[in-house]
Scaffold this active site. Structure first.
Site, PDB file in Angstrom:
ATOM      1  N   LEU A  26      31.600  43.968  40.219  1.00 38.56           N
ATOM      2  CA  LEU A  26      30.599  43.700  39.194  1.00 38.56           C
ATOM      3  C   LEU A  26      29.608  42.630  39.622  1.00 38.56           C
ATOM      4  O   LEU A  26      28.406  42.758  39.393  1.00 38.56           O
ATOM      5  CB  LEU A  26      31.291  43.267  37.894  1.00 38.56           C
ATOM      6  CG  LEU A  26      31.925  44.377  37.063  1.00 38.56           C
ATOM      7  CD1 LEU A  26      32.851  43.788  36.003  1.00 38.56           C
ATOM      8  CD2 LEU A  26      30.847  45.236  36.395  1.00 38.56           C
ATOM      9  N   ASP A  45      30.356  33.390  46.177  1.00 43.27           N
ATOM     10  CA  ASP A  45      31.653  34.048  46.326  1.00 43.27           C
ATOM     11  C   ASP A  45      32.477  33.276  47.335  1.00 43.27           C
ATOM     12  O   ASP A  45      31.979  32.891  48.401  1.00 43.27           O
ATOM     13  CB  ASP A  45      31.484  35.501  46.789  1.00 43.27           C
ATOM     14  CG  ASP A  45      32.705  36.341  46.469  1.00 43.27           C
ATOM     15  OD1 ASP A  45      32.641  37.155  45.539  1.00 43.27           O
ATOM     16  OD2 ASP A  45      33.741  36.172  47.151  1.00 43.27           O
ATOM     17  N   ASP A  80      33.718  26.640  45.336  1.00 43.92           N
ATOM     18  CA  ASP A  80      34.770  26.942  44.366  1.00 43.92           C
ATOM     19  C   ASP A  80      34.266  26.543  42.986  1.00 43.92           C
ATOM     20  O   ASP A  80      34.119  25.359  42.684  1.00 43.92           O
ATOM     21  CB  ASP A  80      36.036  26.161  44.734  1.00 43.92           C
ATOM     22  CG  ASP A  80      37.188  26.406  43.772  1.00 43.92           C
ATOM     23  OD1 ASP A  80      37.022  27.163  42.786  1.00 43.92           O
ATOM     24  OD2 ASP A  80      38.277  25.833  44.013  1.00 43.92           O
ATOM     25  N   ASN A 107      31.104  35.239  36.561  1.00 41.57           N
ATOM     26  CA  ASN A 107      31.793  36.505  36.795  1.00 41.57           C
ATOM     27  C   ASN A 107      33.062  36.366  37.631  1.00 41.57           C
ATOM     28  O   ASN A 107      33.905  37.253  37.621  1.00 41.57           O
ATOM     29  CB  ASN A 107      30.815  37.471  37.488  1.00 41.57           C
ATOM     30  CG  ASN A 107      31.483  38.723  37.999  1.00 41.57           C
ATOM     31  OD1 ASN A 107      31.805  39.633  37.241  1.00 41.57           O
ATOM     32  ND2 ASN A 107      31.714  38.770  39.311  1.00 41.57           N
ATOM     33  N   TYR A 178      45.779  36.621  32.273  1.00 45.77           N
ATOM     34  CA  TYR A 178      44.396  37.119  32.270  1.00 45.77           C
ATOM     35  C   TYR A 178      43.877  37.258  30.841  1.00 45.77           C
ATOM     36  O   TYR A 178      42.736  36.888  30.530  1.00 45.77           O
ATOM     37  CB  TYR A 178      44.377  38.461  32.992  1.00 45.77           C
ATOM     38  CG  TYR A 178      43.043  39.158  33.062  1.00 45.77           C
ATOM     39  CD1 TYR A 178      42.047  38.713  33.926  1.00 45.77           C
ATOM     40  CD2 TYR A 178      42.797  40.291  32.290  1.00 45.77           C
ATOM     41  CE1 TYR A 178      40.828  39.370  34.014  1.00 45.77           C
ATOM     42  CE2 TYR A 178      41.579  40.959  32.377  1.00 45.77           C
ATOM     43  CZ  TYR A 178      40.602  40.494  33.236  1.00 45.77           C
ATOM     44  OH  TYR A 178      39.399  41.159  33.309  1.00 45.77           O
ATOM     45  N   LYS A 182      40.642  35.292  29.332  1.00 42.29           N
ATOM     46  CA  LYS A 182      39.470  36.028  28.856  1.00 42.29           C
ATOM     47  C   LYS A 182      39.232  35.801  27.359  1.00 42.29           C
ATOM     48  O   LYS A 182      38.082  35.803  26.904  1.00 42.29           O
ATOM     49  CB  LYS A 182      39.631  37.512  29.155  1.00 42.29           C
ATOM     50  CG  LYS A 182      39.539  37.844  30.644  1.00 42.29           C
ATOM     51  CD  LYS A 182      38.224  37.377  31.249  1.00 42.29           C
ATOM     52  CE  LYS A 182      37.975  37.938  32.633  1.00 42.29           C
ATOM     53  NZ  LYS A 182      36.723  37.438  33.241  1.00 42.29           N
ATOM     54  N   THR A 212      36.581  48.070  39.665  1.00 46.74           N
ATOM     55  CA  THR A 212      36.506  46.939  40.581  1.00 46.74           C
ATOM     56  C   THR A 212      37.868  46.780  41.245  1.00 46.74           C
ATOM     57  O   THR A 212      38.807  47.509  40.944  1.00 46.74           O
ATOM     58  CB  THR A 212      36.168  45.632  39.829  1.00 46.74           C
ATOM     59  OG1 THR A 212      37.293  45.255  39.006  1.00 46.74           O
ATOM     60  CG2 THR A 212      34.943  45.800  38.938  1.00 46.74           C
TER      61      THR A 212
END
Length: 310
Positions: A26, A45, A80, A107, A178, A182, A212
């Site tokens: 993404l 990244d 980071d 993201n 997770y 989120k 992904t």
């Protein structure tokens, strides 16, 4: 989808955009889409593996090179974002390289899936760190810059787009860490929208469904591309137009909202809201609450099912 940087509606023309976790999936799709829409992009990244382990690759540079090859402008960050100094350097990269920052797209993330009884503390902490702290710190440093701009009389037209998930809104079996991260991102988005609005900053979140590294294994059958060459609803590029729109000046007045994006469908998510209520105007006795609570539930909508629940 064309990869050329000649989109007819360059909705992000002149904007400087930071995208975290932009080396693959993404994030890569978002970075390329912003470049096609006229933005200069900071591609962030770390180049880590799916579980966050060091991978030794440089996917951020590869994406930046793709943008440059097609006539766009891009800078690379391997900081980071879940480290305060790293998040500060990320913001400085945009300012030093392009002289401004207009949009932050949070993201970055990875998975360490376990059922709760098998989930150890390290895997809990690691996932919350990269997802939740990795949203908070870039927002904090970007907002500090925008606040200073506003106080200097240069109120920005700034945008933050966060990445929540259906797991965070509805829950997902085997992904407790997770899901918690989120869900935290969705709530954090509401607070940031309320706090940063005075500085000219709008904050929204997306809950994307796309193919992904984090989904193609867990939901392999649902995420597969169609064999007949038809519309690939799970392609990550389907999500990026909404992100580009929310990250542009065209989204004026839209803030504090969460949007689900899947294929060609965009849905406004209606989160925790007060439903039926009962008020005794005095303290309840525990035994009284059985009838009262069951009546409230009967008069309230059924919750959406948790992903993976039977």
């Amino acid at each position: 989808m064309s990869e050329e940087l000649t989109a007819p509606a360059r909705i992000a023309e002149g904007r400087v955009v930071v995208v975290t976790g932009a080396g693959r999936g993404l994030g890569r799709a978002h970075a390329l889409a912003f470049a096609r829409a006229g933005a200069r992009v900071v591609v962030n990244d770390l180049g880590v593996a799916l579980d966050g382990a060091a991978g030794g690759e440089t996917p951020a540079e590869q994406v930046a090179a793709q943008i440059r090859e097609r006539g766009g402008e891009a800078a690379v960050s391997t900081d980071d974002v879940a480290d305060s100094e790293g998040a500060a350097r990320l913001v400085r990269t945009a300012l030093d390289r392009f002289g401004r920052l207009d949009t932050l797209v949070n993201n970055a993330g990875f998975l360490r899936d376990r059922m709760l009884v098998n989930l150890d503390e390290d895997d809990w902490d690691a996932v919350l760190r990269v997802h939740l702290t990795g949203h908070f710190l870039p927002m904090k440093h970007a907002a500090a810059h925008w606040r200073a701009e506003a106080k200097a009389g240069r109120t920005p037209v700034a945008r933050i787009v966060n990445t929540s998930s259906g797991a965070g809104l509805l829950g997902s079996v085997g992904q407790g860490n997770y899901t918690a991260a989120k869900a935290g991102i969705a709530a954090l988005t509401l607070v940031a929208a309320a706090e940063f609005g005075r500085y000219g900053v709008q904050v929204n979140a997306i809950a994307p469904a796309a193919r992904t590294r984090m989904t193609e294994r867990t939901f392999a059958e649902d995420m597969a591309a169609p064999a007949d060459g038809g519309f690939d609803a799970m392609a990550p590029e389907n999500v990026s137009p909404l992100v580009v729109y929310l990250g542009s000046a065209a989204s004026e007045g839209i803030t504090g909202r969460v949007f689900e994006a899947e294929g060609g469908r965009v849905t406004v998510m209606d989160g925790w809201r007060r439903a039926a209520h009962a008020d005794k105007a005095a303290r309840w006795e525990p035994a009284e609450l059985d009838a009262a609570v069951r009546d409230l539930l009967a008069r309230s909508p059924e919750p959406e099912p948790v992903y993976g629940a039977r």
